[in-house]
Design a protein around this motif. Structure first.
Motif, PDB file in Angstrom:
ATOM      1  N   ASP A   1     -10.167   5.465   4.620  1.00  0.00           N
ATOM      2  CA  ASP A   1     -10.256   5.205   6.059  1.00  0.00           C
ATOM      3  C   ASP A   1     -11.717   4.915   6.405  1.00  0.00           C
ATOM      4  O   ASP A   1     -12.564   5.801   6.355  1.00  0.00           O
ATOM      5  CB  ASP A   1      -9.759   6.447   6.812  1.00  0.00           C
ATOM      6  CG  ASP A   1      -9.674   6.265   8.311  1.00  0.00           C
ATOM      7  OD1 ASP A   1     -10.283   5.323   8.850  1.00  0.00           O
ATOM      8  OD2 ASP A   1      -9.001   7.106   8.954  1.00  0.00           O
TER       9      ASP A   1
ATOM     10  N   LEU B   1       0.443   4.908  -2.642  1.00  0.00           N
ATOM     11  CA  LEU B   1      -0.156   6.125  -2.093  1.00  0.00           C
ATOM     12  C   LEU B   1      -0.507   7.151  -3.169  1.00  0.00           C
ATOM     13  O   LEU B   1      -1.473   7.909  -3.007  1.00  0.00           O
ATOM     14  CB  LEU B   1       0.753   6.753  -1.035  1.00  0.00           C
ATOM     15  CG  LEU B   1       0.889   5.986   0.275  1.00  0.00           C
ATOM     16  CD1 LEU B   1       1.840   6.709   1.221  1.00  0.00           C
ATOM     17  CD2 LEU B   1      -0.466   5.768   0.940  1.00  0.00           C
TER      18      LEU B   1
ATOM     19  N   SER C   1     -13.260  -3.164   7.515  1.00  0.00           N
ATOM     20  CA  SER C   1     -12.688  -2.974   6.176  1.00  0.00           C
ATOM     21  C   SER C   1     -13.025  -4.130   5.246  1.00  0.00           C
ATOM     22  O   SER C   1     -13.238  -3.925   4.046  1.00  0.00           O
ATOM     23  CB  SER C   1     -11.174  -2.774   6.247  1.00  0.00           C
ATOM     24  OG  SER C   1     -10.542  -3.870   6.855  1.00  0.00           O
TER      25      SER C   1
ATOM     26  N   LEU D   1      -6.573  -3.362   3.769  1.00  0.00           N
ATOM     27  CA  LEU D   1      -5.225  -3.341   4.321  1.00  0.00           C
ATOM     28  C   LEU D   1      -5.076  -4.452   5.357  1.00  0.00           C
ATOM     29  O   LEU D   1      -5.734  -4.428   6.405  1.00  0.00           O
ATOM     30  CB  LEU D   1      -4.938  -1.977   4.952  1.00  0.00           C
ATOM     31  CG  LEU D   1      -3.588  -1.791   5.645  1.00  0.00           C
ATOM     32  CD1 LEU D   1      -2.434  -2.001   4.668  1.00  0.00           C
ATOM     33  CD2 LEU D   1      -3.517  -0.404   6.276  1.00  0.00           C
TER      34      LEU D   1
ATOM     35  N   ILE E   1      -6.905   5.592  -1.093  1.00  0.00           N
ATOM     36  CA  ILE E   1      -6.749   4.982   0.230  1.00  0.00           C
ATOM     37  C   ILE E   1      -7.916   5.514   1.067  1.00  0.00           C
ATOM     38  O   ILE E   1      -8.077   6.730   1.202  1.00  0.00           O
ATOM     39  CB  ILE E   1      -5.398   5.361   0.870  1.00  0.00           C
ATOM     40  CG1 ILE E   1      -4.227   5.146  -0.106  1.00  0.00           C
ATOM     41  CG2 ILE E   1      -5.202   4.601   2.181  1.00  0.00           C
ATOM     42  CD1 ILE E   1      -4.048   3.735  -0.609  1.00  0.00           C
TER      43      ILE E   1
ATOM     44  N   ILE F   1      -3.521   7.524   7.470  1.00  0.00           N
ATOM     45  CA  ILE F   1      -2.552   7.341   6.389  1.00  0.00           C
ATOM     46  C   ILE F   1      -2.547   8.618   5.541  1.00  0.00           C
ATOM     47  O   ILE F   1      -3.607   9.157   5.237  1.00  0.00           O
ATOM     48  CB  ILE F   1      -2.909   6.102   5.549  1.00  0.00           C
ATOM     49  CG1 ILE F   1      -2.767   4.829   6.406  1.00  0.00           C
ATOM     50  CG2 ILE F   1      -2.033   6.014   4.300  1.00  0.00           C
ATOM     51  CD1 ILE F   1      -3.231   3.561   5.727  1.00  0.00           C
TER      52      ILE F   1
ATOM     53  N   ALA G   1      -5.354   9.822   2.910  1.00  0.00           N
ATOM     54  CA  ALA G   1      -6.527   8.953   3.007  1.00  0.00           C
ATOM     55  C   ALA G   1      -7.818   9.759   2.957  1.00  0.00           C
ATOM     56  O   ALA G   1      -7.925  10.841   3.537  1.00  0.00           O
ATOM     57  CB  ALA G   1      -6.480   8.132   4.294  1.00  0.00           C
TER      58      ALA G   1
ATOM     59  N   TRP H   1      -0.047  -0.873   9.776  1.00  0.00           N
ATOM     60  CA  TRP H   1       0.604   0.255   9.087  1.00  0.00           C
ATOM     61  C   TRP H   1       1.562   0.958  10.046  1.00  0.00           C
ATOM     62  O   TRP H   1       2.726   1.198   9.719  1.00  0.00           O
ATOM     63  CB  TRP H   1      -0.471   1.213   8.582  1.00  0.00           C
ATOM     64  CG  TRP H   1       0.053   2.407   7.848  1.00  0.00           C
ATOM     65  CD1 TRP H   1       0.390   3.619   8.395  1.00  0.00           C
ATOM     66  CD2 TRP H   1       0.317   2.520   6.454  1.00  0.00           C
ATOM     67  NE1 TRP H   1       0.832   4.473   7.425  1.00  0.00           N
ATOM     68  CE2 TRP H   1       0.800   3.820   6.209  1.00  0.00           C
ATOM     69  CE3 TRP H   1       0.179   1.648   5.373  1.00  0.00           C
ATOM     70  CZ2 TRP H   1       1.146   4.273   4.949  1.00  0.00           C
ATOM     71  CZ3 TRP H   1       0.519   2.094   4.115  1.00  0.00           C
ATOM     72  CH2 TRP H   1       1.005   3.388   3.911  1.00  0.00           C
TER      73      TRP H   1
ATOM     74  N   VAL I   1      -8.015   0.973  -1.646  1.00  0.00           N
ATOM     75  CA  VAL I   1      -7.560   0.227  -0.477  1.00  0.00           C
ATOM     76  C   VAL I   1      -8.308   0.795   0.720  1.00  0.00           C
ATOM     77  O   VAL I   1      -8.210   1.983   1.023  1.00  0.00           O
ATOM     78  CB  VAL I   1      -6.037   0.347  -0.255  1.00  0.00           C
ATOM     79  CG1 VAL I   1      -5.631  -0.398   1.013  1.00  0.00           C
ATOM     80  CG2 VAL I   1      -5.272  -0.164  -1.458  1.00  0.00           C
TER      81      VAL I   1
ATOM     82  N   VAL J   1       0.846  -1.204   0.000  1.00  0.00           N
ATOM     83  CA  VAL J   1       0.000   0.000   0.000  1.00  0.00           C
ATOM     84  C   VAL J   1       0.878   1.250   0.000  1.00  0.00           C
ATOM     85  O   VAL J   1       0.576   2.223  -0.689  1.00  0.00           O
ATOM     86  CB  VAL J   1      -0.974   0.008   1.196  1.00  0.00           C
ATOM     87  CG1 VAL J   1      -1.739   1.331   1.272  1.00  0.00           C
ATOM     88  CG2 VAL J   1      -1.949  -1.161   1.099  1.00  0.00           C
TER      89      VAL J   1
END
Length: 134
Positions: free
Chosen positions: A48, A41, A96, A113, A46, A62, A65, A120, A86, A37
């Motif tokens: 959340d 980026l 998720s 993820l 990405i 992240i 995100a 992470w 992701v 991941v």
């Protein structure tokens, strides 16, 4: 046993049972490692999907995100059509994976993820303070 089947009892049997996700026969949401991941980026969305209490408690996310409330995944998936997505929650489990399954069901190229935001951070990957502009 069929993927998505309950092992012990249906969700009605316990007030604390996680929500049931019905996966297509033989399919499960696809996971992706934190290191992979990190290389995406700039090319993937990405997202959340942590529950708000857990998200605020950590105070971090992240970099870059996007925010999506977990309960909105089934209605907002169109915003991500044509993108690689992701999704991450705290531990990479039900939140998720449920969102990922919903996205995949609609044809979105979605992954969750592996190990979630905890993995992470444990990998020493970059984080931003919540509220920081991407």
């Amino acid at each position: 046993m069929r993927a998505g089947a309950w092992v012990d009892s249906p969700p009605e049997a316990s007030a604390q049972a996680p929500p049931f996700v019905s996966y297509a026969e033989g399919t499960m949401p696809r996971s992706i490692t934190p290191s992979n991941v990190a290389q995406m980026l700039d090319t993937a969305a990405i997202v959340d999907v942590r529950k708000e209490q857990a998200r605020l408690k950590s105070g971090r996310t992240i970099p870059g995100a996007l925010r999506l409330l977990p309960q909105d995944a089934g209605t907002r998936w169109r915003e991500f059509e044509g993108q690689t997505v992701v999704l991450f929650c705290v531990h990479g489990h039900e939140v998720s994976q449920t969102a990922c399954a919903l996205f995949e069901e609609k044809g979105v190229d979605a992954h969750y993820l592996a190990g979630g935001f905890e993995a992470w951070q444990a990998a020493g990957l970059p984080t931003d303070t919540l509220g920081k502009d991407p």
